[in-house]
Design an enzyme around this catalytic site. Structure first.
Site, PDB file in Angstrom:
ATOM      1  N   HIS A 262      35.008  43.472  35.720  1.00  0.00           N
ATOM      2  CA  HIS A 262      34.812  42.342  36.634  1.00  0.00           C
ATOM      3  C   HIS A 262      36.094  42.058  37.438  1.00  0.00           C
ATOM      4  O   HIS A 262      36.069  42.025  38.669  1.00  0.00           O
ATOM      5  CB  HIS A 262      34.409  41.101  35.832  1.00  0.00           C
ATOM      6  N   GLU A 263      37.192  41.889  36.737  1.00  0.00           N
ATOM      7  CA  GLU A 263      38.439  41.562  37.430  1.00  0.00           C
ATOM      8  C   GLU A 263      38.903  42.723  38.309  1.00  0.00           C
ATOM      9  O   GLU A 263      39.505  42.508  39.358  1.00  0.00           O
ATOM     10  CB  GLU A 263      39.521  41.159  36.430  1.00  0.00           C
ATOM     11  N   HIS A 266      37.527  42.350  41.759  1.00  0.00           N
ATOM     12  CA  HIS A 266      38.363  41.463  42.586  1.00  0.00           C
ATOM     13  C   HIS A 266      39.649  42.174  43.009  1.00  0.00           C
ATOM     14  O   HIS A 266      40.068  42.119  44.166  1.00  0.00           O
ATOM     15  CB  HIS A 266      38.741  40.205  41.797  1.00  0.00           C
ATOM     16  N   GLU A 292      33.359  37.678  45.051  1.00  0.00           N
ATOM     17  CA  GLU A 292      32.586  37.802  43.816  1.00  0.00           C
ATOM     18  C   GLU A 292      31.636  39.002  43.874  1.00  0.00           C
ATOM     19  O   GLU A 292      31.308  39.595  42.846  1.00  0.00           O
ATOM     20  CB  GLU A 292      31.806  36.501  43.568  1.00  0.00           C
TER      21      GLU A 292
END
Lengths: 501, 501
Positions: A262-263, A266, A292
């Site tokens: 997830h990170e 980003h 996102e």
């Protein structure tokens, strides 16, 4: 085009970028490295830098330059986009009265502390007066910024520039309508949570694995870091310095890996900003929703896919050894995609997650439209959970008090999670079509063509266009809920052997 | 005393302290955490903050306030000391022309890079023009600041405020005269380097041990950090946030432990600044020499003492296991205090270290007094090494090019190392006398009474007095070389069984 105003703008942009990097670093360090007793000075030091940043951004001389640029038709598209974004930032910095900025900052700090205690004690009444104040001030802020359609537009615009409430509401309505029956079918088919990956190796060992993994999917470790924190986030401190922090769930190794995926989404976005825009405010995502979209894409569409399970499992076994036993890629895939009705948003799976967001969006809208009082929020929450998820929280800790967002005045933020979900599904589908599929590559841990596509289509565009315009440019159509619904039906249809009416 | 000027001064001091904390953090992060590709933005961001700091410090409004305070006889002693230190900082910020500040900053950056290459290639001529420029500009800076006795006073004053060359030179002359024969006797008695502690455990394991050790001697880990770097340093980012970084010598575990003891000396000093002075410029050491006194005291007088060896060895064995074999405290004590003629200052032992500094001080003085040309520095270096140490470097890498100080315009810094040595010995002797000795406590790893004494006598005094005044207040006499010579004679007399004529 080297116009005079553009030239005079450059040192101001440089200073803003430098201050912004310093503010970013102070924030990262506060959450990752700072010893606890350093917090008082750090809070003040950050606030002093933010005040300096604000004073530079609201400098009338900058305003004059922006006006000159606005009217200049000789600018190229990068310059024009810069002028547009700067105008927006300048307006926000000058339209909101200083006293209001200070009042919101003050109530946020106070409300956050009270919220922590209230959450611990499941005591909404303790938090109520603080939240009253937050909502009142955020409405005032919306009015100071100005809005055309409705007041919530201004709150939304903080995080999703140029998005309109009426359009976002229409997306939510359609999403919830289509998702509800699909989710119900999936939830009926899903069994109990598999616990094959409920292991918790040494933190350092998990960190080493995640650092290896994110580098493998394309994160440049020479231009960034990955560290452990309790509340994961990713931040671009500056060009060549993008820092992701991830969460380690002692109860599940899968969550740690998912946090890293997830990170990384980003962080890869931030690493993909054009080199030559480094000091321009357009070297940024056009919205939180678009940001996102990248984290959701890497976490859910790549990281929770069957090919990825086949790639990552042998490496997990090699790194963590016998603890992972005789697990198969199918086990990992099932574990990573377990669907369940839960009370807590941050622990929700991909299918039910947006039902949690739907509830929050409805409540925020009702508050902003003066259709709901803060005092009535707990009942509205519980009823909404019943409606959207079919379960009721036993207390406010697991209910209306679970998220920190409102306590920190982040009203208007929640819908960007769902916009991110929808953008992610649409972009992933488009990438697959453009690239003729890449499952075989992902199975070998090679995500380079996908990353190349995202670099080209999304990352390198920065904030040259609004999120909606960027999305339309890439997809050739307006954002819709269809790709996400298709994704859910396909993945969970296969996983649970169900079909959808 | 809450005078009007004092009140108006506070927000300015707050802002300066906040900017200073931010600058400190950016510097720490650059050396400890920053990914390599972040260096360009970081350099610029740091420089932008430094420019802001300088503009605040040289603000004429601040100058007026300082003038008002200077003439105010109603101030208490803390306020008066603050006014005195501020006046000094303000004068330095305003007396040196901006172009000169910029020129020194520029030549430092360039000279540092050229020095790195020159050192690698043992090519002094490559570095010579850069050093010429550094020396020329530093003389110009000295003249801009102003001096009474001689020009070197101003260079020295950068690092050792209020010290005078003539006094420091007298100390050096006496020190070298007394130390030379003592060192010769010790060097004759010392055998080859014992290699019992030439082990190199996992970096993380060494870090864990050092973190435990520094906490044991009194460093508050809730108010600081300890990390590994290649060039160790310690920095007070702010109250409650003091960060030490240590060096790990792959060839010797003792060096790692010594590095931690050394940096702890600096860090304990910073942690001992009075809480209530947190925003005042007097919450700092009065000089680099006084700061160094604390690092030398903990590294040499405590860390290399026989009682400390008895305390620390069992813990080393427990932590690092069988690698340390059958070593005894006596082995450790001998290993930690091995004396040898070496070419490199940073690797020099306690006995020969100040001979290295003596050489550098002589050369700096000769350069500033126009008695030596930069071009003649290599020959002067080699001759000086022959004179002070009795050895000659085979190349400039191990000779005149070994230290980075001159390349970064740190002219006037070297003598503070020796002043630190002398202060350390005098303070330690005084502490022993005042406390009636504490060897038995140190043998159990309890340094609390010693730390308490240092807190009371040194740390809590901050920059209320100049280093010389502070020292005189504590010792009841002027700083002299006698305590250091006594210490060397006692320690090495016992260790090698020699006596001194």
């Amino acid at each position: 085009v080297a116009t005079d105003a553009w030239q005079r703008l450059q040192p101001k942009l440089t200073e803003l970028a430098d201050l912004s990097s310093a503010i970013g670093l102070l924030g990262w360090d506060e959450h990752v490295m700072m010893p606890p007793k350093g917090s008082e000075r750090r809070a003040r030091s950050s606030s002093t830098l933010q005040t300096l940043y604000h004073s530079r951004l609201s400098d009338p001389e900058l305003g004059t330059l922006i006006d000159e640029l606005q009217g200049d038709t000789s600018l190229d598209d990068v310059q024009a986009a810069t002028a547009r974004v700067l105008k927006r930032e300048y307006d926000r910095a000058t339209k909101i009265p200083k006293e209001l900025v200070r009042a919101i900052a003050e109530v946020s700090t106070r409300a956050f502390h009270v919220w922590q205690q209230a959450k611990e004690e499941s005591d909404f009444q303790l938090f109520e007066p603080q939240l009253e104040e937050v909502v009142r001030l955020k409405k005032e802020e919306a009015d100071a910024i100005g809005w055309e359609g409705e007041r919530y537009d201004a709150a939304l615009d903080n995080f999703e520039p140029d998005a309109k409430t009426v359009e976002v509401e229409a997306l939510f309505t359609q999403l919830l309508e289509e998702l509800q029956p699909v989710a119900a079918t999936i939830l009926d088919a899903a069994g109990p949570r598999p616990d094959l990956f409920s292991i918790n190796p040494e933190p350092d060992k998990q960190l080493t694995f995640c650092r290896w993994l994110v580098a493998r999917i394309g994160f440049d470790m020479e231009a960034g870091r990955l560290d452990l924190t309790s509340h994961p986030f990713s931040i671009g401190v500056g060009p060549g310095d993008v820092r992701q922090t991830i969460w380690r769930n002692p109860a599940s190794l899968i969550d740690t890996v998912s946090s890293a995926m997830h990170e990384s989404g980003h962080a890869l976005y931030d690493q993909g900003m054009p080199e030559e825009w480094r000091d321009l405010p357009i070297a940024d995502a056009p919205s939180m929703g678009m940001h996102e979209s990248q984290s959701r894409l890497w976490e859910n569409h790549v990281g929770r896919s069957r090919p990825f399970a086949e790639f990552v499992l042998p490496h997990l076994k090699e790194h963590f050894g016998t603890e992972l036993g005789m697990t198969t890629p199918e086990d990992l895939h099932r574990g990573a995609n377990h669907v369940e009705r839960t009370l807590i948003r941050t622990q929700a799976d991909e299918v039910t997650y947006n039902l949690h967001i739907g509830l929050r969006f409805e409540l925020e809208l009702a508050l902003f439209r003066d259709e709901l009082k803060v005092a009535d929020l707990p009942d509205a929450w519980d009823a909404g959970m019943e409606k959207h998820l079919g379960i009721r929280p036993a207390n406010h800790t697991e209910g209306v008090l679970q998220d920190m967002h409102w306590s920190t005045a982040y009203l208007g933020y929640f819908p960007t999670y769902t916009l991110g979900t929808l953008y992610a599904a649409a972009l992933f589908e488009k990438a697959q079509a453009d690239l003729g599929g890449f499952d075989d590559e992902v199975r070998k841990g090679d995500c380079s063509r996908l990353l190349g596509w995202l670099r080209d289509k999304v990352h390198s565009q920065g904030w040259k266009y609004s999120a909606a315009d960027l999305s339309r440019n890439i997809l050739g159509e307006e954002l819709s809920v269809a790709p996400f619904i298709r994704h859910i039906k396909t993945r969970y249809g296969e996983l649970y052997g169900v079909s959808f009416g």
